[in-house]
Design a protein around this motif. Sequence first.
Motif, PDB file in Angstrom:
ATOM      1  N   ASN A 187      63.795 -16.056  12.400  1.00  0.00           N
ATOM      2  CA  ASN A 187      65.143 -15.620  12.036  1.00  0.00           C
ATOM      3  C   ASN A 187      65.708 -14.780  13.182  1.00  0.00           C
ATOM      4  O   ASN A 187      64.985 -13.965  13.774  1.00  0.00           O
ATOM      5  CB  ASN A 187      65.135 -14.775  10.755  1.00  0.00           C
ATOM      6  CG  ASN A 187      64.540 -15.516   9.575  1.00  0.00           C
ATOM      7  OD1 ASN A 187      64.704 -16.729   9.442  1.00  0.00           O
ATOM      8  ND2 ASN A 187      63.845 -14.794   8.715  1.00  0.00           N
ATOM      9  N   ARG A 189      69.266 -12.450  14.692  1.00  0.00           N
ATOM     10  CA  ARG A 189      70.513 -11.748  14.346  1.00  0.00           C
ATOM     11  C   ARG A 189      71.117 -11.139  15.604  1.00  0.00           C
ATOM     12  O   ARG A 189      70.407 -10.501  16.388  1.00  0.00           O
ATOM     13  CB  ARG A 189      70.239 -10.651  13.321  1.00  0.00           C
ATOM     14  CG  ARG A 189      71.477  -9.856  12.883  1.00  0.00           C
ATOM     15  CD  ARG A 189      71.081  -8.819  11.847  1.00  0.00           C
ATOM     16  NE  ARG A 189      72.232  -8.137  11.270  1.00  0.00           N
ATOM     17  CZ  ARG A 189      72.765  -7.006  11.754  1.00  0.00           C
ATOM     18  NH1 ARG A 189      72.240  -6.442  12.844  1.00  0.00           N
ATOM     19  NH2 ARG A 189      73.799  -6.448  11.158  1.00  0.00           N
ATOM     20  N   ALA A 206      76.101 -11.903  13.248  1.00  0.00           N
ATOM     21  CA  ALA A 206      75.853 -13.326  13.000  1.00  0.00           C
ATOM     22  C   ALA A 206      74.347 -13.522  12.891  1.00  0.00           C
ATOM     23  O   ALA A 206      73.590 -13.003  13.723  1.00  0.00           O
ATOM     24  CB  ALA A 206      76.430 -14.184  14.122  1.00  0.00           C
ATOM     25  N   GLU A 207      73.926 -14.244  11.874  1.00  0.00           N
ATOM     26  CA  GLU A 207      72.496 -14.430  11.622  1.00  0.00           C
ATOM     27  C   GLU A 207      72.176 -15.909  11.440  1.00  0.00           C
ATOM     28  O   GLU A 207      73.001 -16.670  10.917  1.00  0.00           O
ATOM     29  CB  GLU A 207      72.078 -13.663  10.365  1.00  0.00           C
ATOM     30  CG  GLU A 207      72.259 -12.159  10.462  1.00  0.00           C
ATOM     31  CD  GLU A 207      71.913 -11.468   9.161  1.00  0.00           C
ATOM     32  OE1 GLU A 207      70.729 -11.117   8.959  1.00  0.00           O
ATOM     33  OE2 GLU A 207      72.825 -11.286   8.343  1.00  0.00           O
ATOM     34  N   VAL A 208      70.991 -16.267  11.859  1.00  0.00           N
ATOM     35  CA  VAL A 208      70.473 -17.614  11.638  1.00  0.00           C
ATOM     36  C   VAL A 208      69.091 -17.479  11.001  1.00  0.00           C
ATOM     37  O   VAL A 208      68.206 -16.831  11.567  1.00  0.00           O
ATOM     38  CB  VAL A 208      70.363 -18.431  12.940  1.00  0.00           C
ATOM     39  CG1 VAL A 208      69.920 -19.863  12.621  1.00  0.00           C
ATOM     40  CG2 VAL A 208      71.681 -18.429  13.695  1.00  0.00           C
ATOM     41  N   VAL A 211      65.496 -20.784  12.066  1.00  0.00           N
ATOM     42  CA  VAL A 211      66.172 -21.252  13.281  1.00  0.00           C
ATOM     43  C   VAL A 211      65.820 -22.698  13.614  1.00  0.00           C
ATOM     44  O   VAL A 211      66.685 -23.497  13.991  1.00  0.00           O
ATOM     45  CB  VAL A 211      65.828 -20.328  14.466  1.00  0.00           C
ATOM     46  CG1 VAL A 211      66.353 -20.913  15.782  1.00  0.00           C
ATOM     47  CG2 VAL A 211      66.407 -18.937  14.232  1.00  0.00           C
ATOM     48  N   ARG A 251      67.906 -24.485   7.417  1.00  0.00           N
ATOM     49  CA  ARG A 251      68.562 -23.504   8.285  1.00  0.00           C
ATOM     50  C   ARG A 251      69.853 -22.994   7.641  1.00  0.00           C
ATOM     51  O   ARG A 251      70.623 -23.761   7.076  1.00  0.00           O
ATOM     52  CB  ARG A 251      68.873 -24.126   9.637  1.00  0.00           C
ATOM     53  CG  ARG A 251      69.499 -23.160  10.635  1.00  0.00           C
ATOM     54  CD  ARG A 251      70.020 -23.868  11.864  1.00  0.00           C
ATOM     55  NE  ARG A 251      68.933 -24.517  12.594  1.00  0.00           N
ATOM     56  CZ  ARG A 251      68.889 -25.817  12.860  1.00  0.00           C
ATOM     57  NH1 ARG A 251      69.852 -26.624  12.432  1.00  0.00           N
ATOM     58  NH2 ARG A 251      67.875 -26.327  13.536  1.00  0.00           N
ATOM     59  N   GLN A 252      70.047 -21.685   7.723  1.00  0.00           N
ATOM     60  CA  GLN A 252      71.248 -21.079   7.159  1.00  0.00           C
ATOM     61  C   GLN A 252      71.921 -20.181   8.202  1.00  0.00           C
ATOM     62  O   GLN A 252      71.246 -19.530   9.005  1.00  0.00           O
ATOM     63  CB  GLN A 252      70.914 -20.222   5.933  1.00  0.00           C
ATOM     64  CG  GLN A 252      70.290 -20.990   4.786  1.00  0.00           C
ATOM     65  CD  GLN A 252      69.987 -20.084   3.609  1.00  0.00           C
ATOM     66  OE1 GLN A 252      70.778 -19.209   3.243  1.00  0.00           O
ATOM     67  NE2 GLN A 252      68.813 -20.273   3.014  1.00  0.00           N
ATOM     68  N   TYR A 253      73.257 -20.176   8.162  1.00  0.00           N
ATOM     69  CA  TYR A 253      74.039 -19.324   9.052  1.00  0.00           C
ATOM     70  C   TYR A 253      74.803 -18.321   8.193  1.00  0.00           C
ATOM     71  O   TYR A 253      75.361 -18.672   7.148  1.00  0.00           O
ATOM     72  CB  TYR A 253      75.037 -20.145   9.864  1.00  0.00           C
ATOM     73  CG  TYR A 253      74.403 -21.212  10.741  1.00  0.00           C
ATOM     74  CD1 TYR A 253      73.978 -20.921  12.025  1.00  0.00           C
ATOM     75  CD2 TYR A 253      74.235 -22.511  10.257  1.00  0.00           C
ATOM     76  CE1 TYR A 253      73.407 -21.896  12.835  1.00  0.00           C
ATOM     77  CE2 TYR A 253      73.665 -23.494  11.051  1.00  0.00           C
ATOM     78  CZ  TYR A 253      73.251 -23.175  12.335  1.00  0.00           C
ATOM     79  OH  TYR A 253      72.686 -24.152  13.124  1.00  0.00           O
ATOM     80  N   ARG A 254      74.845 -17.104   8.660  1.00  0.00           N
ATOM     81  CA  ARG A 254      75.599 -16.088   7.942  1.00  0.00           C
ATOM     82  C   ARG A 254      76.343 -15.201   8.957  1.00  0.00           C
ATOM     83  O   ARG A 254      75.830 -14.906  10.040  1.00  0.00           O
ATOM     84  CB  ARG A 254      74.685 -15.189   7.091  1.00  0.00           C
ATOM     85  CG  ARG A 254      73.997 -15.927   5.963  1.00  0.00           C
ATOM     86  CD  ARG A 254      73.161 -14.982   5.121  1.00  0.00           C
ATOM     87  NE  ARG A 254      72.351 -15.707   4.159  1.00  0.00           N
ATOM     88  CZ  ARG A 254      71.462 -15.130   3.335  1.00  0.00           C
ATOM     89  NH1 ARG A 254      71.312 -13.814   3.364  1.00  0.00           N
ATOM     90  NH2 ARG A 254      70.759 -15.848   2.503  1.00  0.00           N
ATOM     91  N   ALA A 255      77.552 -14.800   8.590  1.00  0.00           N
ATOM     92  CA  ALA A 255      78.339 -13.890   9.402  1.00  0.00           C
ATOM     93  C   ALA A 255      78.754 -12.715   8.529  1.00  0.00           C
ATOM     94  O   ALA A 255      79.006 -12.875   7.327  1.00  0.00           O
ATOM     95  CB  ALA A 255      79.578 -14.597   9.974  1.00  0.00           C
TER      96      ALA A 255
END
Length: 261
Positions: A187, A189, A206-208, A211, A251-255
């Motif tokens: 992960n 950030r 921003a986070e992944v 990955v 995989r997830q993306y977060r802002a």
Amino acid sequence: MMVGLDLVDRRFRDIMAMINVNDDYTQKTVVNPLTGETLPIYVLNSPQEYVLTTDNGAYRDYQSAMLRFEKRYSHGWQLFSSFVYTDLKGNQYSNDGYISEFQDLNGFTNADGKVDMSYNKYDFKLNASVDLPLNLQLSGQYTYLSGMYWTPYVRVRRGLDYNSVTGRYVNLLPRGAYELPERNLVNLRMAWNPKLFGALRLTLSAEVFNVFNESTTLAVDGQWGNVNANTGAWDGPWDTFGQATAIEAPRQYRAGIRLEF
């Protein structure tokens, strides 16, 4: 910096379980399809007599060793890491509340071994962050987990009597005979903390997660098939045996945005 070592040795006894004290059983045998050896199947000939008791032979033995390393935040970076070795053996799944696995004599077959779907033998974690120019901060986590253990079993579809429900599942191999694949997760950030005026603070991030988009199997269907205890005839292996019933989240993306004042 700090290095630490933690050791744990716990032995669980006096575990509450629901036990059938009626021993009016007839033993039948079939050929175990995974070993070629004899597999006992017990048929209850009269109604159950249940007792909730700790005098049942249930146990769990837990040993663990954890090596820890910590470098707290200074000079613009920090790092935390741990390695854990765990060994958990027993003859039942849980010691939280009373267990139901011993309601029938068939629940004792191949009951001893590595406690299934309960622990990772090896567990390594690495967490770190570093300050970058322009008020940026990069952080990441790496996790390695060896696979959990699981147990193949069979359902008795014909040949049981009063225990046709409580005794219909029988382990084909000792508990925890098979192991799931190992897990590797990364992960990341990235955060930006621009300087504002007064007490006003802003953080944009921003986070992944996951990955590399790992799709590691987390659980499988452990039912090999069915057996007729009267004839010894098997229906299996099923196509679903050993197939994944749960996998790693994709995989997830977060802002994010955070404003403090």
